[in-house]
Design a protein around this motif. Structure first.
Motif, short mmCIF file in Angstrom:
data_model
loop_
_atom_site.label_atom_id
_atom_site.label_comp_id
_atom_site.label_asym_id
_atom_site.label_seq_id
_atom_site.Cartn_x
_atom_site.Cartn_y
_atom_site.Cartn_z
N GLN A 185 58.61 -32.54 -38.61
CA GLN A 185 59.28 -33.50 -39.47
C GLN A 185 59.76 -34.73 -38.71
OE1 GLN A 185 61.81 -31.79 -42.57
NE2 GLN A 185 61.16 -29.81 -41.84
N GLY A 186 60.70 -34.55 -37.80
CA GLY A 186 61.21 -35.70 -37.06
C GLY A 186 60.26 -36.06 -35.94
N ALA A 203 60.50 -32.90 -33.88
CA ALA A 203 61.30 -31.77 -34.36
C ALA A 203 60.35 -30.87 -35.15
CB ALA A 203 62.44 -32.26 -35.24
N CYS A 227 58.51 -26.46 -35.29
CA CYS A 227 58.32 -25.13 -34.71
C CYS A 227 57.00 -25.19 -33.94
CB CYS A 227 58.21 -24.07 -35.80
SG CYS A 227 59.71 -23.86 -36.74
N ARG A 269 61.68 -22.97 -32.10
CA ARG A 269 62.13 -24.07 -32.97
C ARG A 269 62.96 -25.04 -32.18
NH1 ARG A 269 64.62 -20.93 -38.17
NH2 ARG A 269 62.81 -19.65 -38.61
N GLY A 270 62.78 -26.32 -32.46
CA GLY A 270 63.61 -27.32 -31.80
C GLY A 270 62.93 -28.66 -31.66
N ILE A 271 63.32 -29.37 -30.60
CA ILE A 271 62.76 -30.67 -30.26
C ILE A 271 61.81 -30.48 -29.08
CG2 ILE A 271 63.25 -33.05 -29.57
CD1 ILE A 271 64.49 -32.28 -32.30
N LEU A 304 66.18 -28.13 -37.35
CA LEU A 304 66.21 -29.50 -36.85
C LEU A 304 65.09 -30.27 -37.55
CD1 LEU A 304 66.82 -28.87 -33.05
CD2 LEU A 304 68.49 -29.21 -34.88
N LEU A 336 64.94 -36.92 -35.62
CA LEU A 336 65.47 -37.40 -34.36
C LEU A 336 65.14 -38.85 -34.16
CD1 LEU A 336 63.40 -36.69 -31.25
CD2 LEU A 336 62.63 -35.79 -33.42
N ILE A 379 69.97 -36.22 -33.16
CA ILE A 379 69.21 -35.14 -33.80
C ILE A 379 69.87 -34.81 -35.14
CG2 ILE A 379 68.44 -32.75 -33.61
CD1 ILE A 379 68.74 -33.06 -30.55
N SER A 401 70.00 -32.07 -38.27
CA SER A 401 69.63 -30.76 -38.80
C SER A 401 69.76 -30.85 -40.31
CB SER A 401 70.55 -29.66 -38.23
OG SER A 401 71.82 -29.73 -38.81
#
Length: 106
Positions: A35-36, A48, A50, A55-57, A75, A78, A88, A90
């Protein structure tokens, strides 16, 4: 080039790259719900999403290697401010990681 995502329900979504003539190509594939997406001042691509059950950046290199930079669930967005801080989003909060663009070895 412009990099974009089109998140779906797949765990194998892509980052697409659009050149100035409008041609679309896949830059990297294998993300769940990307997404981000943002570029740091040095041109590094961050997303951002998986990836490989994490999961994360992630920082994504030109050859599609992904390095987890910030771990966390939900998340979705960003960006970087002019000071190099990573902002960031969420699903329910906004976080700032001070000076993160210059502190992340690349």
């Amino acid at each position: 080039n412009l990099c974009v995502t089109a998140p779906g329900l797949s765990s194998f979504d892509a980052i697409y790259q659009i050149d100035k003539s409008g041609s679309v190509s896949v830059r990297c594939r294998g993300f769940g719900r990307p997404q981000g997406i943002a570029f740091s001042a040095d041109g590094s691509l961050f997303i951002a999403a998986c990836y490989e059950a994490r999961r994360g950046i992630f920082r994504v290199t030109e050859d599609c290697r992904c390095e987890l930079i910030v771990a966390g669930p939900n998340l979705v967005g960003l960006c970087f401010n002019k000071l190099g801080d990573m902002i960031i989003a969420s699903t329910d909060a906004i976080y700032k990681v001070p000076g993160s663009a210059s502190a992340i070895p690349g």
